[in-house]
Design an enzyme around this catalytic site. Structure first.
Site, PDB file in Angstrom:
ATOM      1  N   CYS A  20      -2.714  -0.764   9.728  1.00  0.00           N
ATOM      2  CA  CYS A  20      -2.930  -2.081   9.130  1.00  0.00           C
ATOM      3  C   CYS A  20      -4.259  -2.696   9.521  1.00  0.00           C
ATOM      4  CB  CYS A  20      -1.786  -3.026   9.512  1.00  0.00           C
ATOM      5  SG  CYS A  20      -0.243  -2.662   8.633  1.00  0.00           S
ATOM      6  N   LYS A  23      -6.765  -3.317   6.625  1.00  0.00           N
ATOM      7  CA  LYS A  23      -6.579  -4.359   5.617  1.00  0.00           C
ATOM      8  C   LYS A  23      -7.861  -5.157   5.413  1.00  0.00           C
ATOM      9  CE  LYS A  23      -1.649  -5.486   6.087  1.00  0.00           C
ATOM     10  NZ  LYS A  23      -0.689  -6.580   6.392  1.00  0.00           N
ATOM     11  N   HIS A 146       3.975   8.009  -6.752  1.00  0.00           N
ATOM     12  CA  HIS A 146       2.736   8.252  -7.472  1.00  0.00           C
ATOM     13  C   HIS A 146       1.683   8.750  -6.489  1.00  0.00           C
ATOM     14  CE1 HIS A 146      -0.081   7.930 -10.778  1.00  0.00           C
ATOM     15  NE2 HIS A 146      -0.896   7.193 -10.041  1.00  0.00           N
TER      16      HIS A 146
END
Length: 356
Positions: A20, A23, A146
């Site tokens: 994270c 980000k 995906h």
């Protein structure tokens, strides 16, 4: 035990930022969100309980009496070198937003970007296998996904959960007098940065991985059962960044006792030797106008309070029976600690003290 399919490939060396910490900085994100003027695109949505305007951990849509859908997604670059562990961490992190709203995850989709010509697909299979194991432990079915080709590998999930709309946890219901309870230690950002640089002790890495793969399911279940209404999870914006968002949304201020915030083993030492991710440094810069840091707080601890976390714990604003909430969490194996309180004051401001 390592599940890595090729010991010569260090996944963390392929990432400019770990987990994270990759980000967008808070300043950039708030500028971006401000361009939407607090409204979701596509027009009004009947039953929308939590959306873009609230800036919460996930979107929530009422679908019937006593039923609401929680929708969220999260993905990031490699945070550890073992593909299986990366998948476990990424799944726990994506599922966390559902728990942060007081819900239970139901189904998830894989989201993957992979340099197929440079990394064996067996490694991606390892990532997805780890994620599937974590999702299964949460009672969440992985039903597809995906993939795209990308020079920097990335993995995460889109998750759908369910909740009782009358018992949601949201960031905008903290009130003066609430006590702040944190359910995981902080410091994953500095530990995985040290790992990326080849400077982390294996024991420290193992502790960080064990923390990151731990689901927030028990913390959410206890919070909801005890009537908690305000919560968020602690990820890339760090403990203080996520607390600021909660306090600002609730129109309140907060106080933190730095000495009571639990830290991962060796996180303090690694911060002292400079293993601080860029995301953490961006958090420190962004939060300066809102955070008053006592000179009594050690510099390394101050850094860790801003540290960009991956799959961090829940931050609960507990109105009543705090001791009972903490006891129930600890009885079920959650390392919960009271670290501060909500107070009246300029919305979003935080006073960090030591030895309170």
């Amino acid at each position: 035990m390592s599940h890595t399919t090729s010991s010569s490939i260090r996944l963390t060396s392929l990432s400019p930022g770990a987990g994270c910490a990759c980000k967008l900085p808070q300043a950039s994100l708030e500028q971006l969100m401000g361009s939407f003027n607090g409204h979701q695109s596509g027009g009004p949505l009947p039953g929308l309980l939590v959306g873009l305007a609230e800036g919460d951990d996930a979107a929530v849509i009422r679908i019937g009496q006593g039923q609401a859908l929680i929708l969220t997604t999260d993905f990031f670059t490699p945070i550890v070198d073992d593909p299986y562990d990366w998948g476990r961490i990424a799944a726990a992190n994506a599922l966390s937003d559902v728990y942060a709203m007081g819900g239970k995850p139901v189904v998830a989709l894989n989201l993957a970007a992979w340099p197929g010509d440079d990394l064996p697909l067996s490694m991606l299979a390892g990532v997805m296998s780890g994620a599937a194991a974590t999702a299964a432990a949460a009672g969440c079915a992985v039903v597809g996904g995906h993939t795209i080709s990308d020079p920097v590998p990335k993995y995460g999930m889109a998750v759908l959960g369910m909740a009782d709309p009358a018992r949601l946890l949201t960031i905008d219901r903290a009130m003066p007098g609430d006590e702040l309870v944190l359910t995981k230690p902080v410091g994953t950002g500095v530990v995985v940065t040290a790992l990326k640089r080849g400077a982390a002790d294996q024991a420290a890495v193992d502790e960080a991985v064990a923390c990151m793969v731990t689901l927030n399911d028990v913390a959410a279940e206890v919070a909801v059962s005890m009537g908690v209404r305000a919560a968020t999870d602690v990820t890339g914006f760090g403990l203080l960044g996520h607390l600021r968002r909660m306090a600002r949304a609730s129109g309140v201020a907060a106080e933190i006792d730095a000495d009571r915030v639990p830290l991962l083993p060796e996180a303090r030492e690694l911060a002292a030797t400079g293993h601080v991710p860029g995301g953490t440094r961006a958090n420190i810069d962004f939060l300066q106008p809102w955070v008053t840091m006592s000179v009594a707080v050690d510099e390394e601890v101050a850094v860790l309070l801003h540290d960009a976390q991956t799959s961090g714990g829940l931050l609960l604003a507990v109105r009543d029976e705090t001791d009972d909430v903490v006891a129930k969490l600890q009885d079920r194996g959650v390392a919960a600690a009271v670290i501060g309180q909500i107070v009246e004051g300029e919305p979003g401001t935080i006073d960090v003290r030591a030895g309170v």
